[in-house]
Design a protein around this motif. Structure first.
Motif, PDB file in Angstrom:
ATOM      1  N   PHE A 229      21.962 116.760  16.288  1.00  0.00           N
ATOM      2  CA  PHE A 229      22.405 115.365  16.343  1.00  0.00           C
ATOM      3  C   PHE A 229      22.864 115.012  17.756  1.00  0.00           C
ATOM      4  CE2 PHE A 229      26.139 112.490  15.958  1.00  0.00           C
ATOM      5  CZ  PHE A 229      25.538 111.380  15.391  1.00  0.00           C
ATOM      6  N   LEU A 230      23.723 115.832  18.343  1.00  0.00           N
ATOM      7  CA  LEU A 230      24.226 115.572  19.692  1.00  0.00           C
ATOM      8  C   LEU A 230      23.127 115.650  20.739  1.00  0.00           C
ATOM      9  CD1 LEU A 230      27.701 117.342  19.673  1.00  0.00           C
ATOM     10  CD2 LEU A 230      27.211 114.895  19.579  1.00  0.00           C
ATOM     11  N   GLN A 231      22.215 116.602  20.592  1.00  0.00           N
ATOM     12  CA  GLN A 231      21.096 116.705  21.540  1.00  0.00           C
ATOM     13  C   GLN A 231      20.231 115.453  21.501  1.00  0.00           C
ATOM     14  OE1 GLN A 231      19.354 120.356  20.133  1.00  0.00           O
ATOM     15  NE2 GLN A 231      20.499 121.613  21.602  1.00  0.00           N
ATOM     16  N   GLU A 232      19.951 114.957  20.309  1.00  0.00           N
ATOM     17  CA  GLU A 232      19.136 113.752  20.172  1.00  0.00           C
ATOM     18  C   GLU A 232      19.854 112.536  20.761  1.00  0.00           C
ATOM     19  OE1 GLU A 232      18.294 113.644  15.992  1.00  0.00           O
ATOM     20  OE2 GLU A 232      16.796 115.230  16.145  1.00  0.00           O
ATOM     21  N   LEU A 233      21.158 112.460  20.543  1.00  0.00           N
ATOM     22  CA  LEU A 233      21.918 111.344  21.112  1.00  0.00           C
ATOM     23  C   LEU A 233      21.941 111.409  22.628  1.00  0.00           C
ATOM     24  CD1 LEU A 233      24.990 110.960  18.740  1.00  0.00           C
ATOM     25  CD2 LEU A 233      22.844 109.697  18.727  1.00  0.00           C
ATOM     26  N   MET A 234      22.177 112.583  23.162  1.00  0.00           N
ATOM     27  CA  MET A 234      22.249 112.723  24.614  1.00  0.00           C
ATOM     28  C   MET A 234      20.911 112.396  25.280  1.00  0.00           C
ATOM     29  SD  MET A 234      25.307 113.205  25.476  1.00  0.00           S
ATOM     30  CE  MET A 234      25.825 112.218  24.096  1.00  0.00           C
ATOM     31  N   ALA A 235      19.811 112.711  24.602  1.00  0.00           N
ATOM     32  CA  ALA A 235      18.496 112.364  25.139  1.00  0.00           C
ATOM     33  C   ALA A 235      18.362 110.846  25.269  1.00  0.00           C
ATOM     34  CB  ALA A 235      17.394 112.924  24.247  1.00  0.00           C
TER      35      ALA A 235
ATOM     36  N   LEU B 204      20.072 103.849  16.939  1.00  0.00           N
ATOM     37  CA  LEU B 204      18.640 104.066  17.125  1.00  0.00           C
ATOM     38  C   LEU B 204      18.183 105.378  16.491  1.00  0.00           C
ATOM     39  CD1 LEU B 204      15.970 103.092  18.192  1.00  0.00           C
ATOM     40  CD2 LEU B 204      16.554 104.094  20.413  1.00  0.00           C
ATOM     41  N   ARG B 205      18.980 106.436  16.627  1.00  0.00           N
ATOM     42  CA  ARG B 205      18.616 107.720  16.015  1.00  0.00           C
ATOM     43  C   ARG B 205      18.460 107.573  14.503  1.00  0.00           C
ATOM     44  NH1 ARG B 205      20.635 111.577  12.806  1.00  0.00           N
ATOM     45  NH2 ARG B 205      19.911 113.694  13.167  1.00  0.00           N
ATOM     46  N   GLU B 206      19.415 106.909  13.880  1.00  0.00           N
ATOM     47  CA  GLU B 206      19.363 106.745  12.422  1.00  0.00           C
ATOM     48  C   GLU B 206      18.190 105.856  12.025  1.00  0.00           C
ATOM     49  OE1 GLU B 206      21.332 108.712  10.538  1.00  0.00           O
ATOM     50  OE2 GLU B 206      21.937 109.394  12.524  1.00  0.00           O
ATOM     51  N   ALA B 207      17.978 104.770  12.752  1.00  0.00           N
ATOM     52  CA  ALA B 207      16.871 103.858  12.438  1.00  0.00           C
ATOM     53  C   ALA B 207      15.528 104.574  12.539  1.00  0.00           C
ATOM     54  CB  ALA B 207      16.913 102.649  13.380  1.00  0.00           C
ATOM     55  N   GLU B 208      15.349 105.366  13.590  1.00  0.00           N
ATOM     56  CA  GLU B 208      14.087 106.105  13.748  1.00  0.00           C
ATOM     57  C   GLU B 208      13.956 107.198  12.697  1.00  0.00           C
ATOM     58  OE1 GLU B 208      13.307 105.404  18.506  1.00  0.00           O
ATOM     59  OE2 GLU B 208      14.272 107.264  17.886  1.00  0.00           O
ATOM     60  N   GLY B 209      15.036 107.886  12.400  1.00  0.00           N
ATOM     61  CA  GLY B 209      14.979 108.943  11.388  1.00  0.00           C
ATOM     62  C   GLY B 209      14.584 108.413  10.022  1.00  0.00           C
ATOM     63  N   TYR B 210      15.115 107.259   9.669  1.00  0.00           N
ATOM     64  CA  TYR B 210      14.798 106.653   8.378  1.00  0.00           C
ATOM     65  C   TYR B 210      13.552 105.777   8.425  1.00  0.00           C
ATOM     66  CZ  TYR B 210      18.929 108.316   5.949  1.00  0.00           C
ATOM     67  OH  TYR B 210      19.862 109.106   5.335  1.00  0.00           O
ATOM     68  N   GLN B 211      12.946 105.672   9.579  1.00  0.00           N
ATOM     69  CA  GLN B 211      11.729 104.883   9.772  1.00  0.00           C
ATOM     70  C   GLN B 211      11.887 103.469   9.222  1.00  0.00           C
ATOM     71  OE1 GLN B 211       8.752 107.402   7.948  1.00  0.00           O
ATOM     72  NE2 GLN B 211       8.634 108.689   9.761  1.00  0.00           N
TER      73      GLN B 211
ATOM     74  N   HIS C 292      19.359  95.940  24.241  1.00  0.00           N
ATOM     75  CA  HIS C 292      19.847  97.319  24.186  1.00  0.00           C
ATOM     76  C   HIS C 292      18.824  98.261  23.556  1.00  0.00           C
ATOM     77  CE1 HIS C 292      24.367  96.076  24.344  1.00  0.00           C
ATOM     78  NE2 HIS C 292      23.652  95.538  25.316  1.00  0.00           N
ATOM     79  N   PHE C 293      17.884  97.714  22.798  1.00  0.00           N
ATOM     80  CA  PHE C 293      16.916  98.539  22.077  1.00  0.00           C
ATOM     81  C   PHE C 293      15.473  98.343  22.541  1.00  0.00           C
ATOM     82  CE2 PHE C 293      20.549  97.880  19.305  1.00  0.00           C
ATOM     83  CZ  PHE C 293      20.870  99.180  18.979  1.00  0.00           C
ATOM     84  N   LEU C 294      15.169  97.175  23.072  1.00  0.00           N
ATOM     85  CA  LEU C 294      13.793  96.896  23.496  1.00  0.00           C
ATOM     86  C   LEU C 294      13.325  97.920  24.523  1.00  0.00           C
ATOM     87  CD1 LEU C 294      13.916  93.018  23.829  1.00  0.00           C
ATOM     88  CD2 LEU C 294      12.816  94.350  22.030  1.00  0.00           C
ATOM     89  N   SER C 295      12.102  98.308  24.427  1.00  0.00           N
ATOM     90  CA  SER C 295      11.434  99.309  25.279  1.00  0.00           C
ATOM     91  C   SER C 295      12.022 100.707  25.123  1.00  0.00           C
ATOM     92  CB  SER C 295      11.421  98.880  26.755  1.00  0.00           C
ATOM     93  OG  SER C 295      12.700  99.027  27.339  1.00  0.00           O
ATOM     94  N   ARG C 296      12.840 100.906  24.102  1.00  0.00           N
ATOM     95  CA  ARG C 296      13.375 102.249  23.828  1.00  0.00           C
ATOM     96  C   ARG C 296      12.923 102.775  22.466  1.00  0.00           C
ATOM     97  NH1 ARG C 296      17.837  99.726  26.665  1.00  0.00           N
ATOM     98  NH2 ARG C 296      18.314 100.966  28.520  1.00  0.00           N
ATOM     99  N   THR C 297      12.159 101.949  21.741  1.00  0.00           N
ATOM    100  CA  THR C 297      11.713 102.335  20.405  1.00  0.00           C
ATOM    101  C   THR C 297      10.454 101.559  20.041  1.00  0.00           C
ATOM    102  OG1 THR C 297      12.391 102.568  18.090  1.00  0.00           O
ATOM    103  CG2 THR C 297      13.177 100.607  19.251  1.00  0.00           C
ATOM    104  N   THR C 298       9.733 102.073  19.068  1.00  0.00           N
ATOM    105  CA  THR C 298       8.566 101.357  18.553  1.00  0.00           C
ATOM    106  C   THR C 298       8.939 100.475  17.360  1.00  0.00           C
ATOM    107  OG1 THR C 298       8.001 103.232  17.144  1.00  0.00           O
ATOM    108  CG2 THR C 298       6.949 103.131  19.326  1.00  0.00           C
ATOM    109  N   ILE C 299      10.189 100.561  16.912  1.00  0.00           N
ATOM    110  CA  ILE C 299      10.667  99.728  15.807  1.00  0.00           C
ATOM    111  C   ILE C 299      10.808  98.292  16.306  1.00  0.00           C
ATOM    112  CG2 ILE C 299      12.584  99.307  14.207  1.00  0.00           C
ATOM    113  CD1 ILE C 299      13.201 102.330  14.394  1.00  0.00           C
ATOM    114  N   LYS C 300      10.405  97.346  15.479  1.00  0.00           N
ATOM    115  CA  LYS C 300      10.546  95.934  15.842  1.00  0.00           C
ATOM    116  C   LYS C 300      12.035  95.589  15.899  1.00  0.00           C
ATOM    117  CE  LYS C 300       7.611  92.814  14.621  1.00  0.00           C
ATOM    118  NZ  LYS C 300       6.782  91.809  13.949  1.00  0.00           N
TER     119      LYS C 300
END
Length: 90
Positions: A30-36, A50-57, A68-76
Motif C-alpha cells: 500500500f505504501l509503495q503504491e502511494l509513494m509511486a 486514486l489507488r483505491e479507484a484504480e484497484g476497484y476499477q 489533481h487526477f487528470l493525466s495521472r489515470t485512465t479513469i474518467k
C-alpha cells in the motif's frame, strides 16, 4: 437515523486488496503504491483516492479538483456538475 450509503446510491468500499492475515505485507505494498504516485506530483490524500479507484476499477472519479487526477489515470475524471449531466438514477 440514516447512514450515508442508505441515503446516497453509492457503495462504500474497504481499502482495496486488504487481507487481514497478511496485514504487514499489504501495508508495505500500500505504501509503495502511494509513494509511486506521490513522486509523480500527487498529494498523499489524492494518491490514496486514486489507488483505491484504480484497484476497484471504478468508472469515474468525481472531484472538485479534476486537475489533481487528470493525466495521472485512465479513469474518467469529472467534477460534480459534469457527473450530474450524465448520471441516470436507477
Amino acid at each position: 437515523m440514516f447512514d450515508f450509503a442508505s441515503v446516497y446510491p453509492i457503495r462504500v468500499l474497504d481499502p482495496y486488496d486488504l487481507k487481514i492475515d497478511s496485514a504487514k505485507e499489504w501495508y508495505t505494498k500500500f505504501l509503495q503504491e502511494l509513494m509511486a504516485k506521490v513522486t509523480h506530483q500527487m498529494t498523499f490524500g489524492d494518491a490514496i483516492i486514486l489507488r483505491e479507484a484504480e484497484g476497484y476499477q471504478v468508472e469515474y472519479i468525481i472531484s472538485w479538483n479534476k486537475k489533481h487526477f487528470l493525466s495521472r489515470t485512465t479513469i474518467k475524471v469529472l467534477n460534480p456538475e459534469e457527473f450530474l449531466t450524465i448520471w441516470k438514477p436507477q
